[in-house]
Each structure stands twice: as C-alpha cells, then as structure tokens.
Design an enzyme around this catalytic site. Structure first.
Site, PDB file in Angstrom:
ATOM      1  CE  LYS A  41      -2.112  -1.404   3.919  1.00 31.66           C
ATOM      2  NZ  LYS A  41      -1.375  -2.513   3.901  1.00 31.66           N
ATOM      3  NE  ARG A 121      -4.657  -2.110   9.715  1.00 34.89           N
ATOM      4  CZ  ARG A 121      -3.925  -1.463   9.315  1.00 34.89           C
ATOM      5  NH1 ARG A 121      -4.101  -0.157   8.940  1.00 34.89           N
ATOM      6  NH2 ARG A 121      -2.657  -1.971   9.264  1.00 34.89           N
ATOM      7  NE  ARG A 160       7.887  -2.632   6.011  1.00 35.23           N
ATOM      8  CZ  ARG A 160       6.515  -2.470   6.050  1.00 35.23           C
ATOM      9  NH1 ARG A 160       5.793  -1.675   5.258  1.00 35.23           N
ATOM     10  NH2 ARG A 160       5.985  -2.941   7.148  1.00 35.23           N
ATOM     11  NE  ARG A 193       6.155  -1.038   9.956  1.00 35.45           N
ATOM     12  CZ  ARG A 193       5.022  -0.667   9.162  1.00 35.45           C
ATOM     13  NH1 ARG A 193       5.276   0.058   8.302  1.00 35.45           N
ATOM     14  NH2 ARG A 193       3.994  -1.172   9.528  1.00 35.45           N
ATOM     15  NE  ARG A 204       1.912  -5.509  10.747  1.00 32.73           N
ATOM     16  CZ  ARG A 204       3.126  -5.221   9.899  1.00 32.73           C
ATOM     17  NH1 ARG A 204       4.364  -5.682   9.911  1.00 32.73           N
ATOM     18  NH2 ARG A 204       2.970  -4.447   8.878  1.00 32.73           N
TER      19      ARG A 204
HETATM   20  P1  AP5 Z   1       4.894  -1.451   1.841  1.00 32.70           P
HETATM   21  O1  AP5 Z   1       4.486  -0.569   0.457  1.00 32.70           O
HETATM   22  O2  AP5 Z   1       5.534  -0.891   3.121  1.00 32.70           O
HETATM   23  O3  AP5 Z   1       3.569  -2.167   2.360  1.00 32.70           O
HETATM   24  P2  AP5 Z   1       2.321  -1.942   3.200  1.00 32.70           P
HETATM   25  O4  AP5 Z   1       1.097  -2.408   2.400  1.00 32.70           O
HETATM   26  O5  AP5 Z   1       2.297  -0.338   3.266  1.00 32.70           O
HETATM   27  O6  AP5 Z   1       2.657  -2.511   4.682  1.00 32.70           O
HETATM   28  P3  AP5 Z   1       2.481  -2.041   6.130  1.00 32.70           P
HETATM   29  O7  AP5 Z   1       3.451  -2.912   6.692  1.00 32.70           O
HETATM   30  O8  AP5 Z   1       2.685  -0.466   6.085  1.00 32.70           O
HETATM   31  O9  AP5 Z   1       1.050  -2.176   6.183  1.00 32.70           O
HETATM   32  P4  AP5 Z   1       0.170  -2.065   7.752  1.00 32.70           P
HETATM   33  O10 AP5 Z   1      -1.126  -2.016   7.014  1.00 32.70           O
HETATM   34  O11 AP5 Z   1       0.468  -3.353   8.422  1.00 32.70           O
HETATM   35  O12 AP5 Z   1       0.989  -1.216   8.338  1.00 32.70           O
HETATM   36  P5  AP5 Z   1       0.339   0.388   8.931  1.00 32.70           P
HETATM   37  O13 AP5 Z   1       1.502   1.432   8.836  1.00 32.70           O
HETATM   38  O14 AP5 Z   1      -0.928   0.685   8.098  1.00 32.70           O
HETATM   39  O15 AP5 Z   1       5.665  -2.786   1.358  1.00 32.70           O
HETATM   40  C1  AP5 Z   1       6.287  -3.785   2.109  1.00 32.70           C
HETATM   41  C2  AP5 Z   1       7.701  -4.371   1.718  1.00 32.70           C
HETATM   42  O16 AP5 Z   1       7.417  -4.868   0.334  1.00 32.70           O
HETATM   43  C3  AP5 Z   1       8.562  -3.101   1.048  1.00 32.70           C
HETATM   44  O17 AP5 Z   1       9.716  -3.537   1.555  1.00 32.70           O
HETATM   45  C4  AP5 Z   1       8.555  -2.754  -0.411  1.00 32.70           C
HETATM   46  O18 AP5 Z   1       9.685  -2.434  -0.924  1.00 32.70           O
HETATM   47  C5  AP5 Z   1       8.275  -4.169  -0.792  1.00 32.70           C
HETATM   48  N1  AP5 Z   1       7.075  -4.182  -1.771  1.00 32.70           N
HETATM   49  C6  AP5 Z   1       6.146  -3.407  -1.967  1.00 32.70           C
HETATM   50  N2  AP5 Z   1       5.463  -3.778  -3.066  1.00 32.70           N
HETATM   51  C7  AP5 Z   1       6.336  -4.584  -3.737  1.00 32.70           C
HETATM   52  C8  AP5 Z   1       6.136  -5.199  -5.138  1.00 32.70           C
HETATM   53  N3  AP5 Z   1       5.250  -5.165  -5.689  1.00 32.70           N
HETATM   54  N4  AP5 Z   1       7.200  -6.190  -5.355  1.00 32.70           N
HETATM   55  C9  AP5 Z   1       8.311  -6.446  -4.566  1.00 32.70           C
HETATM   56  N5  AP5 Z   1       8.293  -5.700  -3.539  1.00 32.70           N
HETATM   57  C10 AP5 Z   1       7.498  -4.921  -2.972  1.00 32.70           C
HETATM   58  O19 AP5 Z   1      -0.009  -0.142  10.368  1.00 32.70           O
HETATM   59  C11 AP5 Z   1       0.752  -0.451  11.361  1.00 32.70           C
HETATM   60  C12 AP5 Z   1       0.110  -0.723  12.591  1.00 32.70           C
HETATM   61  O20 AP5 Z   1      -0.657   0.616  13.048  1.00 32.70           O
HETATM   62  C13 AP5 Z   1      -1.045  -1.648  12.745  1.00 32.70           C
HETATM   63  O21 AP5 Z   1      -0.505  -2.896  12.700  1.00 32.70           O
HETATM   64  C14 AP5 Z   1      -1.872  -1.339  13.781  1.00 32.70           C
HETATM   65  O22 AP5 Z   1      -1.215  -1.575  15.076  1.00 32.70           O
HETATM   66  C15 AP5 Z   1      -1.790   0.229  13.702  1.00 32.70           C
HETATM   67  N6  AP5 Z   1      -2.923   0.878  12.992  1.00 32.70           N
HETATM   68  C16 AP5 Z   1      -2.865   1.668  11.848  1.00 32.70           C
HETATM   69  N7  AP5 Z   1      -4.078   1.704  11.228  1.00 32.70           N
HETATM   70  C17 AP5 Z   1      -4.796   1.299  12.012  1.00 32.70           C
HETATM   71  C18 AP5 Z   1      -6.262   1.237  11.914  1.00 32.70           C
HETATM   72  N8  AP5 Z   1      -6.850   1.722  11.015  1.00 32.70           N
HETATM   73  N9  AP5 Z   1      -6.854   0.287  12.910  1.00 32.70           N
HETATM   74  C19 AP5 Z   1      -6.238  -0.030  13.819  1.00 32.70           C
HETATM   75  N10 AP5 Z   1      -5.024  -0.125  14.057  1.00 32.70           N
HETATM   76  C20 AP5 Z   1      -4.223   0.453  13.165  1.00 32.70           C
HETATM   77 MG    MG Z   2       2.588   1.112   4.683  1.00 34.03          MG
END
Ligand code: AP5
Ligand code: MG
Length: 254
Positions: A41, A121, A160, A193, A204
């Site tokens: 994402k 979410r 990552r 991270r 997760r």
């Molecule tokens: P990346 O683009 O970083 O993936 P992402 O989908 O953004 O992953 P996140 O870990 O950020 O998602 P998340 O939903 O768990 O985290 P968030 O910060 O929202 O890509 C990942 C890796 O893959 C990178 O190294 C990249 O280079 C590689 N990559 C990407 N695309 C690729 C491709 N096509 N091919 C090859 N490699 C690729 O949330 C974190 C935490 O915050 C949650 O766990 C929760 O505790 C809290 N939180 C946040 N929002 C909420 C909510 N709405 N409700 C409750 N808790 C919440």
């Molecule tokens: Mg992200």
C-alpha cells in the site's frame, strides 16, 4: 508529476500546517487503499501521490510519528496504549483510531485530495469515516483493495527496511540500497520496523484476516471496491492502479 508535502497536519494533528505541497491537482482524488500488511500500500501510495497529486494519509504513519516524538512530552494514555498494541502487531482500538482521524478531519477536506492508507480497517471505522465525510459533504471516489499470496506478503514484510532518519523504504532483495544498511537519499541507518519481526507479522496477518471481510463487503455494497492483484513488481501493480483510477475518472464524467 506532483510533489508530496510534509503532511505535518496529518502526522501532528490540529494546529499544524503542511508545507512543501507544490502544484494543486486539477482533479483532487478521494481514495482508500485496503489490503493486508506488507501487500505494498505504502509503495503504491508514493506513486499515486506523484501521478495524481492526492496526499497520503496513513494512520500507521501517525502512530510511528508519535513513537519518534522527541519533544520530551509523555504520550497521552490512549497513545501509549496504541503504540504498545502496534509493537505487538495488534490493531489499535477503533475509538482511538477514529478519534485520531476525526481530529484530523481538515486533512479529508484538503485541496490536494487524499489517499487513506490503512484506514478504515474495521466495519466500525468504515462507518465512522462515512459519517466524518458526510459532515464535510464529501464522498469517496473509490476503494482499491490489493491482494497477494500470504507467503509473498511475509517475504515483503520480513525483508523491509526503513531509514531511521528520513523514513524512506527499502527491501533487502526487491529494493536494496546502493550501500548496505545505508539510505540512498540521506545516508541514515536502515532499521527494521518493530512490527516486522516474525511474531508481530503473524499477529498482524491474523488481525487483518479477522476484520477485512466486512470492510470489503461494505465497500462492494456501495459499488466503490476495485480489486488489484499486487503480486507483480511495483511497476506492474502501479500500471493496474493507474488504470483503475483513470477508469474511475471516466465513470465520474458520464
Ligand atoms: P509496503 O509498501 O511498505 O507495504 P504496506 O502495505 O504499506 O505495509 P504496511 O506494513 O505499512 O501495512 P500495515 O497495514 O501493516 O501497516 P500500517 O502502517 O498501516 O511494502 C512492504 C515491503 O514490500 C517493502 O519493503 C517494499 O519495498 C516491498 N514491496 C512493496 N510492493 C512490492 C512489489 N510489488 N514487489 C516487490 N516488493 C514490494 O499499520 C501499522 C500498525 O498501526 C497496525 O498493525 C496497527 O497496530 C496500527 N494501525 C494503523 N492503522 C490502524 C487502523 N486503522 N486501525 C487499527 N490499528 C491501526
Ligand atoms: Mg504502509
């Protein structure tokens, strides 16, 4: 090509004003990105921002910003609980996340448009978002759901790395830095991270599986959901994403 602003109003909350936001898009987009942790994402959000101008609003980034706060002020009790949940890989409570977005409702009214990343979410969060948007007399243009097989997601998350200084993202094999463990952009150290450690990754993925279906059904029911297979490389996933956004634009014209 648009340039991203510093998103400080989103990261810090009320009272802060964004800077460095550049050219205002002629067509501001109001989009949501859904999909499991690590599906890409954030990677796609960066490209969507550059191509379509919308501002990336990630709830995870707000928590990570609070975790790095060096002001010396202790986090509020709700934020301290949220950060502990995040480190374990659990979802933060709906009340805390919705309150955080409600406080930042001005960002949903931004002239650059918005790209919500990681929110909503849960079904309750999706309903709360509709209520906040209704208060602003705004509607969503579309909701993009990225999917990929679990093994690929685990590989993306465990490889990552992020720059400790400027937060630029890397991957050990898919997007390695030019010099090992150093950021290409600022030379800062690359770190993992806390929630990319194996135990937190498992939690997760379970949390996502337990909450995603009602959210997807909600947006499918509203005719907003668009599915994209994110198992290809970032360029091919972005080509599919641009195609979806361009089709949304054509639909809006008719
Ligand atoms: P990346 O683009 O970083 O993936 P992402 O989908 O953004 O992953 P996140 O870990 O950020 O998602 P998340 O939903 O768990 O985290 P968030 O910060 O929202 O890509 C990942 C890796 O893959 C990178 O190294 C990249 O280079 C590689 N990559 C990407 N695309 C690729 C491709 N096509 N091919 C090859 N490699 C690729 O949330 C974190 C935490 O915050 C949650 O766990 C929760 O505790 C809290 N939180 C946040 N929002 C909420 C909510 N709405 N409700 C409750 N808790 C919440
Ligand atoms: Mg992200």
């Amino acid at each position: 090509m648009y340039t991203a602003g510093n998103r400080i109003a989103w990261l810090q909350g009320p009272g802060a004003t964004c800077s460095g936001t550049g050219r205002v898009p002629t067509r501001p987009w109001h989009l949501v990105l859904l999909g499991p942790p690590g599906v890409g994402k954030g990677t796609q959000a960066e490209r969507i921002v550059a191509e379509f101008g919308a501002c990336q609003l990630s709830t995870g980034d707000v928590f990570r910003y609070a975790a790095r706060d060096t002001s010396g002020h202790a986090p509020s009790p709700a934020m301290a609980t949220a950060l502990a949940a995040m480190r374990r890989g659990e979802l933060v409570s709906d009340d805390t996340v919705v309150e955080l977005v409600r406080e930042r409702a001005q960002c949903l009214n931004c002239r650059f448009g918005f790209l919500l990343d990681g929110f909503p979410r849960t079904l309750d969060q999706a309903r709360a978002l509709d209520e906040i948007l209704a208060g602003l007399q705004r509607t969503l243009d579309g909701v993009i759901n990225y999917t990929a097989p679990e093994a690929l997601i685990v590989e993306r998350l465990s490889g990552r790395r992020v720059c400790k200084q400027c937060r630029a993202g890397y991957h050990l094999t898919n997007k390695p830095p030019r010099v090992a463990d150093r950021c290409d952009a600022c030379g800062g150290p690359l770190v993992q991270r806390d929630d990319d450690k194996p135990e937190a990754i498992r939690v997760r993925l379970q949390a996502y599986a337990a909450t995603c279906d009602p959210v997807l059904a909600y947006y499918r029911g509203q005719g907003l959901l668009r599915e994209i297979d994110a198992s290809g490389d970032p360029d091919s996933v972005f080509a599919a994403t641009s195609g979806v956004i361009n089709r949304l634009q054509q639909r809006a014209r008719h």
